[in-house]
Enzyme design. Structure first.
Site, PDB file in Angstrom:
ATOM      1  N   HIS A 132       0.873  -1.177   0.000  1.00 24.00           N
ATOM      2  CA  HIS A 132       0.000   0.000   0.000  1.00 24.00           C
ATOM      3  C   HIS A 132       0.912   1.229   0.000  1.00 24.00           C
ATOM      4  CE1 HIS A 132      -2.833   2.943   1.736  1.00 24.00           C
ATOM      5  NE2 HIS A 132      -3.816   2.095   1.462  1.00 24.00           N
ATOM      6  N   ASP A 209       3.068  -3.925   8.284  1.00 23.40           N
ATOM      7  CA  ASP A 209       1.750  -3.321   8.112  1.00 23.40           C
ATOM      8  C   ASP A 209       0.717  -4.425   8.360  1.00 23.40           C
ATOM      9  OD1 ASP A 209      -0.625  -2.321   7.177  1.00 23.40           O
ATOM     10  OD2 ASP A 209       0.212  -1.458   5.342  1.00 23.40           O
ATOM     11  N   GLN A 212      -4.453  -5.313   7.225  1.00 20.83           N
ATOM     12  CA  GLN A 212      -5.384  -6.277   6.619  1.00 20.83           C
ATOM     13  C   GLN A 212      -5.296  -7.654   7.275  1.00 20.83           C
ATOM     14  OE1 GLN A 212      -7.690  -5.353   4.629  1.00 20.83           O
ATOM     15  NE2 GLN A 212      -6.941  -3.370   3.897  1.00 20.83           N
ATOM     16  N   LYS A 235     -10.598  -0.364  10.097  1.00 18.20           N
ATOM     17  CA  LYS A 235     -10.641  -1.590   9.293  1.00 18.20           C
ATOM     18  C   LYS A 235     -10.925  -2.807  10.165  1.00 18.20           C
ATOM     19  CE  LYS A 235      -7.338   0.220   5.959  1.00 18.20           C
ATOM     20  NZ  LYS A 235      -8.170   0.486   4.783  1.00 18.20           N
ATOM     21  N   CYS A 374      -4.713   2.241  -3.681  1.00 14.76           N
ATOM     22  CA  CYS A 374      -3.467   2.787  -3.097  1.00 14.76           C
ATOM     23  C   CYS A 374      -2.306   1.812  -3.253  1.00 14.76           C
ATOM     24  CB  CYS A 374      -3.639   3.164  -1.624  1.00 14.76           C
ATOM     25  SG  CYS A 374      -4.851   4.447  -1.380  1.00 14.76           S
TER      26      CYS A 374
HETATM   27  N1  PLP Z   1      -1.985  -0.350   4.721  1.00 17.04           N
HETATM   28  C1  PLP Z   1      -2.902  -1.130   4.149  1.00 17.04           C
HETATM   29  C2  PLP Z   1      -2.534  -2.524   3.723  1.00 17.04           C
HETATM   30  C3  PLP Z   1      -4.192  -0.650   3.930  1.00 17.04           C
HETATM   31  O1  PLP Z   1      -5.110  -1.428   3.365  1.00 17.04           O
HETATM   32  C4  PLP Z   1      -4.508   0.683   4.327  1.00 17.04           C
HETATM   33  C5  PLP Z   1      -5.848   1.255   4.060  1.00 17.04           C
HETATM   34  O2  PLP Z   1      -6.352   1.195   2.972  1.00 17.04           O
HETATM   35  C6  PLP Z   1      -3.511   1.440   4.938  1.00 17.04           C
HETATM   36  C7  PLP Z   1      -2.262   0.902   5.118  1.00 17.04           C
HETATM   37  C8  PLP Z   1      -3.778   2.837   5.420  1.00 17.04           C
HETATM   38  O3  PLP Z   1      -4.648   2.817   6.506  1.00 17.04           O
HETATM   39  P1  PLP Z   1      -5.273   4.188   7.055  1.00 17.04           P
HETATM   40  O4  PLP Z   1      -5.874   4.895   5.882  1.00 17.04           O
HETATM   41  O5  PLP Z   1      -6.283   3.764   8.014  1.00 17.04           O
HETATM   42  O6  PLP Z   1      -4.166   4.976   7.626  1.00 17.04           O
END
Ligand code: PLP
Length: 417
Positions: A132, A209, A212, A235, A374
């Site tokens: 991401h 990260d 997910q 999420k 993203c």
């Molecule tokens: N990392 C991953 C794998 C994501 O799916 C997302 C959100 O789409 C993010 C980071 C960013 O999360 P946030 O927008 O809650 O900061």
């Protein structure tokens, strides 16, 4: 696990959209909140709302207790101690916090222990080709600021990481290995143990990260061995505007602050300041108190159902989705690897733009995400600029998946391709 019964806790799911029962398959973007989460935030605001930590009055003490209890609950959910959990506004902020803190260490800020985190020109930061943007751009920026070199572990066509290449790339100059536990596009569970072992063999810091994975798998961050990890409240059935940064205690101790200001200091003069130990060192300013209390209610809800059950249920839905999608002519799955995964699939529909496909599905009451999610470099890897993503959570049923598959089979005929 009785997903149909759980849905009573998610009133938003019980509605029609465009004349069809809503089928919400966009939980990888944001999950829906169960009533206990809404109730916890509401109860806090109705009965206990106050700024935490320094108040002499009763409401401030109650708010502080609720806030710190929430920290202990959310830390426990990922196997951590309370002082190993830093509140953030979400995963993006958590990753930026880490990158900026290391950047500060690199210009000599922080306690003597911070020097071990400092990057020098030519040092290497390793990430992967499937991240991401939140786990890519902060490292690009850190590399640009410090003269470090950013390298990427490539992925195979089936979406799995190329571990042979990782073993080549992670070497003596590697200082940071940042990777996602589960890609928000591919849904594949990445080999954390192997990546951590490679990073440790060269003394590199690991940053994971867990956005997910946290809502979908049992997660014990200390036993996974990562140094730092982030997750996002909205999420995982929780509120917007709150997330967590987990850190091994020695690593958090060594990190200089990123944001500075109130609530993170011991003493301040006009010329300088001394900082509190973690986690408060990283919590400058007024924190998302109500959302943190809501997130604690969310993880209690997930724990109440049981993450093993959640994972098995979502895996069953993922397998059903895959079985149906591969039968639909013109649909190509991105990252069709057999192993461990969560309940999401992204796909390309031959001859139909992802946005058109998404609108068609919406006209049938099906909520999916379209675009590059993203993860533009990952889409480029598959030769597309956008895909359709269907992502399930614990409240989705077999009927949801079947309605989605039925509608998906109509996309290309509708557009005449
Ligand atoms: N990392 C991953 C794998 C994501 O799916 C997302 C959100 O789409 C993010 C980071 C960013 O999360 P946030 O927008 O809650 O900061």
């Amino acid at each position: 696990m009785d997903a149909a019964a759980l849905r009573a806790d998610f009133p938003i799911l019980d509605q029609e959209v465009n004349g069809h029962p809503l089928v919400y398959l966009d939980s990888a973007a944001t999950s829906q909140r169960p009533l206990p989460v809404l109730d916890a935030e509401r109860e806090f605001l109705l009965r206990h709302n106050a700024a935490v930590h320094r108040g002499a009055h009763t409401l401030a003490a109650e708010a502080t207790d609720l806030f710190e209890d929430a920290r202990a609950t959310v830390a426990g959910f990922v196997g951590a101690q309370p002082d190993q959990l830093v509140w953030t506004s979400g995963a993006t902020m958590g990753l930026n916090l880490v990158a900026y803190s290391i950047g500060n260490a690199s210009i000599g800020r922080g306690a003597p222990a911070s020097a071990q985190l400092a990057l020098r020109p030519g040092d290497e930061i390793v990430t992967t080709a499937i991240e991401h943007h939140a786990n890519l751009i902060p490292w690009q920026e850190l590399a640009a600021r410090t003269g470090a070199v950013l390298r990427h572990i490539p992925a195979h066509d089936d979406g799995t990481l190329d571990l042979a290449a990782a073993a080549e790339i992670i070497g003596a100059r590697t200082r940071i290995v940042a990777f996602t536990h589960v890609s928000n596009v591919l849904g594949i569970v990445n080999p954390v143990a192997e990546l951590v072992a490679l990073a440790r063999s060269v003394g590199a810091l690991t940053v994971m990260d867990a956005c997910q994975s946290a809502p979908h798998l049992p997660l014990d961050l200390p036993s996974l061995g990562v140094d730092l990890a982030v997750f996002s409240g909205h999420k995982m059935l929780g509120p917007y505007g709150v997330g967590g940064l987990y850190g091994r205690s020695e690593v958090l101790e060594a990190m200089p602050p990123f944001l500075t200001g109130g609530s993170m200091i011991t003493t301040v003069t006009l010329d300088g300041a001394e900082y509190l130990p973690p986690p408060q060192r990283f919590e400058a300013g007024t924190q998302p108190i109500g959302p943190a209390i809501g997130l604690a209610a969310a993880v209690r809800y997930l724990d109440g159902v049981g993450l093993e059950k959640v994972h098995a249920h979502e895996r069953m839905l993922a397998d059903r989705m895959r079985a149906g999608l591969v039968e639909i002519p013109g649909i190509r799955l991105l990252g069709d690897a057999p192993g461990e995964r969560v309940g999401l699939w992204s796909f390309d529909v031959a001859g139909v733009h992802a946005h058109d496909a998404g609108q068609f599905l919406d006209s049938r009451g099906i909520a999916v995400r379209v675009g590059h999610h993203c993860a533009a470099p990952l889409h480029a890897r598959y030769g597309v600029t956008a895909s359709v993503r269907a992502s399930a959570a614990l409240y989705n049923t077999v009927d949801d998946v079947d309605a989605f598959l039925d509608a998906a089979s109509g996309i290309r005929p509708y557009f005449g391709v």
